[in-house]
Design a protein around this motif. Sequence first.
Motif, PDB file in Angstrom:
ATOM      1  N   ARG A  85       1.033  -1.170  -0.044  1.00 14.15           N
ATOM      2  CA  ARG A  85      -0.014   0.157  -0.042  1.00 14.15           C
ATOM      3  C   ARG A  85       1.007   1.111   0.068  1.00 14.15           C
ATOM      4  NH1 ARG A  85      -5.417  -0.236   3.140  1.00 14.15           N
ATOM      5  NH2 ARG A  85      -6.277  -2.556   2.603  1.00 14.15           N
ATOM      6  N   GLY A  86       2.186   1.185   0.029  1.00 20.79           N
ATOM      7  CA  GLY A  86       3.031   2.365  -0.124  1.00 20.79           C
ATOM      8  C   GLY A  86       3.562   2.618   1.379  1.00 20.79           C
ATOM      9  N   LYS A  87       3.689   2.124   2.144  1.00 23.25           N
ATOM     10  CA  LYS A  87       4.129   2.395   3.615  1.00 23.25           C
ATOM     11  C   LYS A  87       3.471   3.300   4.167  1.00 23.25           C
ATOM     12  CE  LYS A  87       8.461   0.367   2.968  1.00 23.25           C
ATOM     13  NZ  LYS A  87       9.863   0.411   3.160  1.00 23.25           N
ATOM     14  N   PRO A  88       1.964   3.543   4.249  1.00 27.37           N
ATOM     15  CA  PRO A  88       1.479   4.796   5.127  1.00 27.37           C
ATOM     16  C   PRO A  88       1.490   4.733   6.479  1.00 27.37           C
ATOM     17  CG  PRO A  88      -0.300   2.746   4.535  1.00 27.37           C
ATOM     18  CD  PRO A  88       1.068   2.595   3.997  1.00 27.37           C
ATOM     19  N   LYS A  89       1.390   6.073   6.807  1.00 26.29           N
ATOM     20  CA  LYS A  89       1.792   6.176   8.233  1.00 26.29           C
ATOM     21  C   LYS A  89       0.551   6.645   8.763  1.00 26.29           C
ATOM     22  CE  LYS A  89       6.529   7.427   8.725  1.00 26.29           C
ATOM     23  NZ  LYS A  89       7.587   8.548   9.230  1.00 26.29           N
TER      24      LYS A  89
END
Length: 114
Positions: A85-89
């Motif tokens: 998922r794009g390494k969401p924080k």
Amino acid sequence: MVFEDCKVKDVSPEDSFLGELVEQTFAIGSGHGFVLGDLYGITKHVDDKLFDIDRELDSLYLNLNSLLTQYDNLHKMIAEEWVRRGKPKSLRQQENDKRAADKRDEFKTEYCDR
């Protein structure tokens, strides 16, 4: 003066939850080696007269290793989805990053004003 323009980005509730979950499962798994190392040390220092306790501790060691390995596998599965998922924080993580960047900016500004 702004050195680091850190902003909190909007994230979906699922991505925010996933970011928190990756962090928390990593925290659980990070103690795996320490727990097993301590237990292994105990089993090696048990007196030979206490053979039954030694056997029970070996059983406990194997069961605990199995449980912690399942936690590790769960963390890997969650981390793979997080990377996909794009390494969401999460919002909390982003707010912490922004707070730290703002504090660094304050220190740098104070230093430049001297």
